[in-house]
Design an enzyme around this catalytic site. Structure first.
Site, short mmCIF file in Angstrom:
data_model
loop_
_atom_site.label_atom_id
_atom_site.label_comp_id
_atom_site.label_asym_id
_atom_site.label_seq_id
_atom_site.Cartn_x
_atom_site.Cartn_y
_atom_site.Cartn_z
CG ASP A 1 -1.78 -1.21 1.37
OD1 ASP A 1 -1.30 -2.31 1.03
OD2 ASP A 1 -2.93 -1.09 1.83
CD GLU B 1 -4.61 -9.68 -0.51
OE1 GLU B 1 -5.64 -9.34 0.08
OE2 GLU B 1 -3.46 -9.45 -0.10
CE LYS C 1 -9.66 -8.43 -0.82
NZ LYS C 1 -8.61 -8.85 0.13
#
Lengths: 768, 768
Positions: B348, B490, B603
């Site tokens: 991130d 994921e 996702k």
């Protein structure tokens, strides 16, 4: 919101709170605590509140958070909480209107219940919550909710309930976040382990709901919940049972103690009771309770109905707090009803609670004194660490072999901000003679020769050996003294020759001399075995050399036994002004502990306790003088004080005064003050309630190793009936203002007892 | 009680909640979090509620509870709580009537405030609570309460307030119960220490009350409170300030880090601000904030005023969460606004938050990339533990040298009750090229040669070395592949040749080859130093041998880049039905993760993120095809997904679609859904907001190491203005629907940038 305790003449088995007040949750959490000796739990609400303390403890599962903290009984992941949402609205009594709130503990069967009507928005619901810890199955607890929809609209219910390990002991976490599992599709299991003592727990919960529901398990950190969605029909009722069990790897009823076996055992045991309803389980538990109530029931006919209730309250708590199943455990100073005193065992056991068991449940008393036998190693360790010999019992004890566990540092001093040293673990040494006293009383009352020979004599001699090494020779006066101690009056630290300490040490040593003599003469094999341990020739020489030179504070010219060397020379403070106000609190608003230490102010019975326990050493006149001297100087700022005063004043014929003490003593936990029991009930005080009734008004006592019965009822009592076991015989005593009768079944041995200096032989019944 | 978020066109610096609802405390606790990079705190209420999470974190102070848990940022003893009693009644909004409740965060100066009128029994009180964490003094926080009595009766006030260490991280206690002290008669201090990492904390609190009060300190386990009693005059006002500070033994601004010195320093620093009022401190903090707002302010003129608010919201949070003061620390996936992800750093940072700092605060970005340099040891450890070479960055990172800290086990599976293995720490390996990507971008944008030579090049080469060892030779096809990984999507665990992973690994290796070449040619001394470490002759040989044989998934006949070897052969599920309902939740009501794994359901941006980050590898037509293929299959069940889609769709000319994504993306935390942010704000999403504005609509990008500016505003925006630093020059870009202007002060170097394939040289201003 105003909550108050409500006792009624026609409900003499019931402790009741009327009204709900989130500010005083601690009161009923503690005085309505549940338990069965294996585990104990505060009577927390199903829904959560700020300020609650949701403790569940399993006896003996001590753990130490880190080296800065002492070992304590850890707060087990919570299994009682149930969070309800009705039409999406969280159920809390802080919201909406609450009607007819009643929280009740039934002392007879150990059932805790709460009832209320909750009106919130369009909702009108009636709740009956019930729960108990099984007295019949030590691992089992159960909780039951009945919700009644009092409206014509269907209510959507969401229930989130399971096991929550995010609890702690005031922030100290004692458990690892263990494995979790959903077993047989319905039992949720959590397997936390204590971090340091590595005790493995297996907690299992099952929910049973009377209507179809949509279910979703939800695991999280330290938690495992089930989510249920169901409907509550208009004007309909739903019942939910939350049933659980706790096992640990130190359980002495398990064959295999590894995690896998315990998990399977837990599931097997849950399956075995699958056919039983909540009420079935409750009934079974009630039957187990009934056995306790049937053994030596106490009947008090009094102008004040609370007197009868109080003895039941005390008996209930004495049983839920006492790990009767396992001699490696003992009673905590707050039982298992709170985090106060960390589950540790003090002299409270021997001097206050043990007598109840010794006289009425000698099998349980035997476990409690055996605990002290198992504690010998720890006591040796402690003596050795102080450069002394023999068995010096720890002021605070946890796991028996751990030795001293008293914290060294207490809360920071208000003025300096520095932590204050707790001296009790170092210098409050009378605990050693207290333990000996408890063993001796157990032997006298029960006549348990086997325990005496295998364990009891050893404790009595080992403690004497400690005292012999502890005595300090005073060259100038050619005597032995005991300097730098704390006596029962904990306001006075670092005093010399505390009367209670010196006299009881003297008793301990002199009794050991007698005992060794009598063993040599009468019990050769026991003598030989113990001689291996103690080397009696050498030990006796030391004991005999010192015993008659132990300094025993004598009465002053005014007939006052000095509490210690310096007490009587300190400033006298008129406590009456404080006693008439709110007592100790107001005293400590004016003086700090350091200042109180410098005055003739006593926390609790000290000299007077000595006079009660060793009544033959002092005549009545002396006792009266000392009572009149010390009592006005006593704040009773310990729950161990009032019962002693009640009994001693009864002995001294001050029955009105005694009954005043009795009333104050029963109010310690049961009284109206709603903050009294936040940290847990006062275990010693509960033992004291029984002692006030049986020792005080029943007049039962061991006097020079002989049973004595000299009743004297307060004028408010018309009748008192109780029983106890003496030398294996079950005796019943019935007392009214004029006469009393002692009876027993006539198929046992005759019992000799004393009354007013005269011997009576009891074959079947004696009326005096 | 119904709480909702309220944003208004005339208050573009304000996040506001109207109404109080104890069920949704987490929303504002997180989105109104306070902080200054050194510490962060959830915006918990002064009074306590069930369901609250009162976190305070200090960056970098990681601790591990036990070997079963991974290290995490510990929740520091609470310093915000203030418990008020008015005429003996506890202040809680659950009781009585609450009027005009507003909770507000002022993004401009970081001031959190709450206002309400509370009517309860005879009480009618108006409250204004304010608090902030100083941006000017990293150790200081302060809280201020103004209580106004709206009745003619005097109100007795009791306030209990101090430091409470009975908090934990979801039950895990990370602190010892340290020393406590009352300093200079007014500063209460607690000195907890982390249990394992042994970081010493010193927390100090002072209360300042505008009326005379009776004060009583109260220390307890893990707590130190002051009790104040004072009167609130009829129709009068009282103000209370609670000021505090936190220091730790890892603070890099302390000269001496032992406990005694820190305690003295803490008191000295409190005394130094003694003359300053709450408002003085706030003003000083506001000035520090203003420097941030003045650097590259972003102006958005939009039909939807929330767009302007959103970029400020993002900027505010990006600054409070980022430990700009210490390169040993990085940004947590939830910042310091919650316990979620334990304060750990993920990709991130590099892909989502770092770009903001790289472009606008390169000094802070430098700290963040230096953190990765400090993490090389941990990355070596991780590679070695997998039998690999080079630097394999941990999927989750905490203290930089700790290496991998991803938990191995997650929550128990709903069906089996067994804990599920978290594979990310083992096989989510693209983090290594993400780190390299972040470094490369930092170097390109800043031109920071010193960092490049001392640290950056080493990271770029060491990561390539890892990939070279990670590649698996496929004999049959004579190529290198990467099997058994998790890509950005994921949902798909244990896949082979995830396109994102393979392409970025390829880039990482090929760039390192280029880099080594250029170092040898142009930077001899750097080459020599690094050659000592890497042995370039040998390393180059390996890299060159493998680079052209790395398997890079090619487009299918339909032009689709397969996400991995098996993705395209999986079953296709029509997600539109779920997307039109409540999204992912409803999907997971029908399918479990195992089933979703077996379908073409993604996702978050995976192939599409690759196409965004490495745009030169794919032509527009291919990108369009892949966008149209993958987006409908994407649940966006990660806050990292929407911003990528917004930018890519803007690049592809789908501006309406892009703006839809933009709106959904800013709603992740700021939106109406009141449970979205319970575990903390979504840090990556906030970085994504800045990227959507500057990269997406501002069209700024590095393309082949060259700056490119190709703006395209959504039709709702009439004007966009922003700035950034490029190669040490501060550029400003002003965009409207027809034209845009790039300008800079003309006293620096000329800047070359690309627009639609053409080069522009910016000396002072260019309008296109």
């Amino acid at each position: 919101m105003n909550a108050f305790m409500n006792y009624t003449r026609d409900k003499l088995w019931q402790i009741e709170q009327v009204g709900f007040d989130p500010e005083v949750l601690g009161k009923t959490e503690a005085i309505m605590a549940l338990g069965n000796g294996y585990m104990g739990a505060r009577a927390s609400e199903e829904e959560s509140y700020v300020g609650e303390t949701r403790d569940i403890f399993v006896a003996g599962t001590f753990n130490q958070f880190d080296e800065n903290e002492v070992t304590e009984l850890p707060n087990v992941p919570d299994m009682w909480a149930m969070n309800f949402y009705f039409n999406g609205k969280s159920f809390t009594l802080l919201d909406g209107e609450v009607k007819d709130y009643r929280k009740k503990l039934n002392l007879k069967n150990g059932l805790l219940s709460r009832e209320m009507i909750w009106i919130c928005g369009d909702l009108k619901l009636k709740f009956v919550f019930r729960k108990f810890i099984s007295k019949a199955r030590r691992h089992v607890l159960s909780s039951h909710v009945k919700v009644q929809n009092m409206t014509d609209e269907v209510v959507k219910v969401h229930l989130r309930s399971g096991i929550n390990g995010q609890v702690s002991n005031e922030g100290s976490q004692h458990f690892t976040d263990g494995e979790k599992g959903l077993m047989v599709g319905k039992y949720i299991q959590m397997m936390p382990q204590t971090t340091h003592s590595k005790i493995q727990f297996v907690q299992t919960v099952e929910h049973r709901i009377t209507v179809p529901s949509k279910n979703r398990p939800e695991t999280g950190r330290r938690s495992f919940f089930m989510n249920y969605d169901f409907e509550l029909p208009s004007n309909g009722t739903v019942e939910i049972e939350k049933r659980g069990s706790i096992y640990t790897s130190i359980d002495n009823d398990l064959e295999f103690r590894d995690l896998e076996h315990i998990r399977i055992k837990a599931v097997d045991d849950m399956e075995a009771i699958e056919e039983m309803t909540f009420d079935d389980l409750l009934e079974e538990s009630a039957i187990a309770w009934q056995k306790i109530w049937d053994k030596h029931p106490i009947i008090i006919e009094s102008k004040n109905f609370k007197d009868q209730l109080a003895i039941r309250f005390a008996t209930y708590h004495l049983h839920i707090m006492t790990p009767a199943h396992d001699e490696r455990m003992n009673i905590g100073a707050k039982g298992m009803s709170g985090e106060g005193y960390k589950g540790h065992t003090f002299w409270d056991t021997e001097i206050f609670m043990l007598p109840y068991f010794t006289y009425t449940h000698p099998n349980i008393a035997k476990k409690l004194v055996t605990y002290r036998y198992l504690g010998l190693d720890g006591a040796h360790k402690k003596a050795k660490s102080n450069g002394l010999d023999g068995a010096q019992y720890p002021w605070e004890a946890a796991w028996p072999t751990d030795g001293e566990v008293t914290p060294v540092w207490g809360a920071a001093d208000i003025l300096t901000g520095q932590a204050t040293k707790i001296w009790s673990g170092f210098i409050e040494q009378h605990i050693t003679s207290d333990v000996a006293f408890g063993v001796k009383q157990y032997l006298d009352v029960t006549g348990d020769t086997q325990f005496a020979q295998e364990k009891g004599f050893e404790i009595l001699i080992d403690t004497a050996k400690f005292w012999a090494s502890r005595l300090e020779y005073n060259q100038e006066g050619d005597f032995y003294e005991i300097k730098d101690v704390i006596g029962p009056d904990e306001y006075k630290e670092h005093v010399n020759n505390n009367a209670y300490t010196n006299y009881t040490a003297y008793w301990n040593v002199s009794f050991a001399i007698q005992l060794i003599d009598s063993l040599r003469n009468d019990q050769q094999s026991v003598y030989e075995r113990l001689n291996q341990k103690f080397n009696f020739t050498k030990l006796l020489k030391i004991l005999q050399e010192k015993v008659n030179k132990i300094y025993l504070p004598r009465p002053t010219d005014e007939g006052i036994i000095p509490q210690d060397d310096s007490y009587l020379s300190k400033q006298i403070l008129d406590l009456s002004v404080y006693k008439s106000k709110d007592g100790v609190d107001s005293l400590f608003h004016d003086y700090n502990l350091e200042q109180v230490n410098q005055m003739q102010v006593t926390k609790q019975a000290d000299v007077l306790l000595l006079m009660l326990l060793f009544e033959d050493l002092f005549d009545k006149e002396l006792k009266l003088k000392n009572f009149d001297y010390y009592e006005p100087k006593t704040t009773h700022d310990s729950s161990l004080s009032l019962s002693t005063h009640a009994i001693l004043s009864a002995d001294l014929g001050k029955l009105n005064e005694s009954y005043d003490f009795f009333n104050k003593a029963i109010a310690i936990d049961m009284g109206e003050y709603m903050k009294s029991s936040d940290a847990g009930i006062h275990a010693a005080s509960l033992g004291g309630i029984w002692q006030m009734v049986v020792f005080g008004y029943g007049g039962v006592r061991m006097f020079n190793s002989k049973l004595r019965i000299e009743p004297h009822l307060p004028k408010e009592w018309s009748h008192l009936e109780f029983g106890f076991d003496y030398q294996g015989e079950a005796l019943t005593v019935k007392i009214d203002q004029a006469h009393f009768t002692v009876s027993k079944l006539d198929n046992g041995q005759n019992i000799v007892f004393m009354h007013k200096g005269q011997e009576y032989t009891l074959q079947n019944m004696v009326t005096i």
